[in-house]
Design a protein around this motif. Structure first.
Motif, short mmCIF file in Angstrom:
data_model
loop_
_atom_site.label_atom_id
_atom_site.label_comp_id
_atom_site.label_asym_id
_atom_site.label_seq_id
_atom_site.Cartn_x
_atom_site.Cartn_y
_atom_site.Cartn_z
N GLN A 188 0.83 -1.21 0.00
CA GLN A 188 0.00 0.00 0.00
C GLN A 188 0.86 1.26 0.00
OE1 GLN A 188 -0.36 -2.62 1.99
NE2 GLN A 188 -2.48 -3.33 1.90
N ARG A 189 2.16 1.09 0.27
CA ARG A 189 3.09 2.22 0.23
C ARG A 189 3.36 2.72 -1.19
NH1 ARG A 189 4.73 5.17 4.73
NH2 ARG A 189 4.15 3.93 6.52
N LEU A 190 2.95 1.92 -2.18
CA LEU A 190 3.15 2.33 -3.57
C LEU A 190 1.83 2.83 -4.13
CD1 LEU A 190 5.16 -0.82 -4.67
CD2 LEU A 190 6.11 1.42 -4.17
N GLY A 191 1.91 3.81 -5.01
CA GLY A 191 0.67 4.32 -5.58
C GLY A 191 0.92 5.17 -6.80
N ALA A 192 -0.16 5.65 -7.40
CA ALA A 192 -0.07 6.53 -8.55
C ALA A 192 -0.53 7.92 -8.13
CB ALA A 192 -0.93 6.01 -9.69
N CYS A 193 0.09 8.94 -8.72
CA CYS A 193 -0.19 10.34 -8.39
C CYS A 193 -1.66 10.68 -8.60
CB CYS A 193 0.69 11.22 -9.28
SG CYS A 193 0.57 12.97 -8.88
N SER A 194 -2.24 11.41 -7.63
CA SER A 194 -3.65 11.80 -7.72
C SER A 194 -3.87 13.09 -8.51
CB SER A 194 -4.24 12.02 -6.33
OG SER A 194 -3.99 10.92 -5.51
N ALA A 195 -2.79 13.75 -8.91
CA ALA A 195 -2.96 15.02 -9.62
C ALA A 195 -3.53 14.76 -11.01
CB ALA A 195 -1.61 15.73 -9.74
N GLU A 196 -4.39 15.69 -11.44
CA GLU A 196 -4.98 15.55 -12.76
C GLU A 196 -3.89 15.63 -13.82
OE1 GLU A 196 -8.67 17.85 -12.83
OE2 GLU A 196 -8.46 17.78 -15.02
N GLY A 197 -3.92 14.73 -14.79
CA GLY A 197 -2.98 14.78 -15.89
C GLY A 197 -1.61 14.21 -15.57
N CYS A 198 -1.41 13.67 -14.37
CA CYS A 198 -0.13 13.05 -14.03
C CYS A 198 -0.38 11.59 -13.70
CB CYS A 198 0.51 13.73 -12.82
SG CYS A 198 2.08 12.97 -12.34
N ASP A 199 0.40 10.70 -14.30
CA ASP A 199 0.21 9.29 -13.96
C ASP A 199 1.51 8.67 -13.44
OD1 ASP A 199 1.51 9.26 -16.31
OD2 ASP A 199 0.07 7.99 -17.39
N ASP A 200 2.37 9.50 -12.88
CA ASP A 200 3.60 8.99 -12.28
C ASP A 200 3.28 8.16 -11.04
OD1 ASP A 200 5.07 10.17 -14.22
OD2 ASP A 200 6.10 11.60 -12.93
N VAL A 201 4.16 7.21 -10.74
CA VAL A 201 3.98 6.40 -9.53
C VAL A 201 4.94 6.91 -8.45
CG1 VAL A 201 3.11 4.37 -10.73
CG2 VAL A 201 5.59 4.64 -10.40
N TYR A 202 4.66 6.52 -7.20
CA TYR A 202 5.51 6.97 -6.09
C TYR A 202 5.60 5.89 -5.04
CZ TYR A 202 1.01 7.73 -3.79
OH TYR A 202 -0.24 7.54 -3.26
N VAL A 203 6.60 6.03 -4.15
CA VAL A 203 6.66 5.22 -2.94
C VAL A 203 6.49 6.18 -1.78
CG1 VAL A 203 9.20 5.29 -2.87
CG2 VAL A 203 7.98 3.55 -1.57
N ASP A 204 5.61 5.80 -0.86
CA ASP A 204 5.26 6.67 0.26
C ASP A 204 6.15 6.34 1.45
OD1 ASP A 204 4.15 8.12 2.25
OD2 ASP A 204 2.10 7.44 1.91
N THR A 205 7.07 7.24 1.76
CA THR A 205 7.97 7.01 2.91
C THR A 205 7.56 7.88 4.09
OG1 THR A 205 9.48 8.64 1.99
CG2 THR A 205 9.95 6.35 1.50
N SER A 206 6.39 8.52 4.01
CA SER A 206 5.95 9.37 5.13
C SER A 206 5.56 8.49 6.32
CB SER A 206 4.77 10.24 4.70
OG SER A 206 3.63 9.43 4.45
N ARG A 207 5.66 9.05 7.50
CA ARG A 207 5.41 8.29 8.72
C ARG A 207 3.98 7.72 8.75
NH1 ARG A 207 8.01 8.43 13.58
NH2 ARG A 207 9.37 10.08 12.85
N ASN A 208 3.01 8.54 8.37
CA ASN A 208 1.61 8.09 8.49
C ASN A 208 1.00 7.64 7.17
OD1 ASN A 208 1.67 10.57 7.38
ND2 ASN A 208 0.22 11.54 8.78
N ALA A 209 1.85 7.34 6.18
CA ALA A 209 1.38 6.81 4.89
C ALA A 209 0.28 7.68 4.29
CB ALA A 209 0.91 5.37 5.04
N SER A 210 0.54 8.98 4.20
CA SER A 210 -0.49 9.92 3.77
C SER A 210 -0.23 10.47 2.37
CB SER A 210 -0.54 11.08 4.76
OG SER A 210 0.74 11.68 4.82
#
Ligand code: ZN
Ligand code: ZN
Length: 177
Positions: free
Chosen positions: A132-154
């Motif tokens: 669940q730490r991996l995801g795709a960008c929620s911004a309109e027109g962007c489909d880049d993926v990311y890894v979430d290293t934030s403490r609260n997985a936000s």
């Protein structure tokens, strides 16, 4: 959350590869290696054959598929596909002054080092911290993926640029009503 440095750097390499701009440029894979040359010993030639560039693209597609997968079964299947491309060979080094392990042989071809580092780095982070730490960008027109290293997985965006662009868009949308 605590990421060990090399493992978290390796997953960032995987994410960078998945987000690399390949549009119409057959030299994209070699350009990617050159812009990430800190990952390769200076002796490693970074030239890629067209066949190797296609294999780099397949690796990039698999990283993306792992990030976009919606179920654990799907994540496992994609990760295993990616791991069959890896040739892990643990290797101890202190090239940066700190003793740590690399996943690939330093004398392996650049593509093998890249594929192995990406596959092992991504798998380690998923196994330790959850897919669940991996995801795709929620911004309109962007489909880049990311890894979430934030403490609260936000995390929801690939970058600060996309996050602030979306905040401004949401603010404007609210003001319009
Ligand atoms: Zn290193
Ligand atoms: Zn984005």
């Amino acid at each position: 959350m605590d990421y060990d440095t090399y493992g978290s750097n390796a997953v960032e390499l995987a994410i960078d590869l998945a987000n690399a701009d390949r549009a119409g440029d057959p030299g994209w894979a070699e350009a990617f290696l050159r812009s990430h040359d800190e990952w390769f010993p200076v002796e490693t030639p970074l030239e890629l054959t067209p066949a190797e560039a296609r294999r780099a693209a397949a690796t990039a597609d698999l990283v993306r598929a792992v990030a976009l997968a919606g179920t654990q079964d799907d994540v496992i299947a994609r990760l295993n596909e990616l791991l069959t491309l890896a040739r892990p060979h643990p290797y101890a080094t202190d090239h940066d002054g700190e003793l740590h392990l690399h996943y690939a042989r330093p004398d392996a071809p650049a593509l093998e080092q890249l594929t192995t580092t990406v596959a092992m780095g991504l798998s380690q982070v998923v196994a330790q911290h959850g897919w669940q730490r991996l995801g795709a960008c929620s911004a309109e027109g962007c489909d880049d993926v990311y890894v979430d290293t934030s403490r609260n997985a936000s995390r929801r965006y690939c970058s600060n640029t996309c996050a602030s662009r979306s905040t401004v868009a949401a603010y404007r949308a609210r003001r319009r009503v």
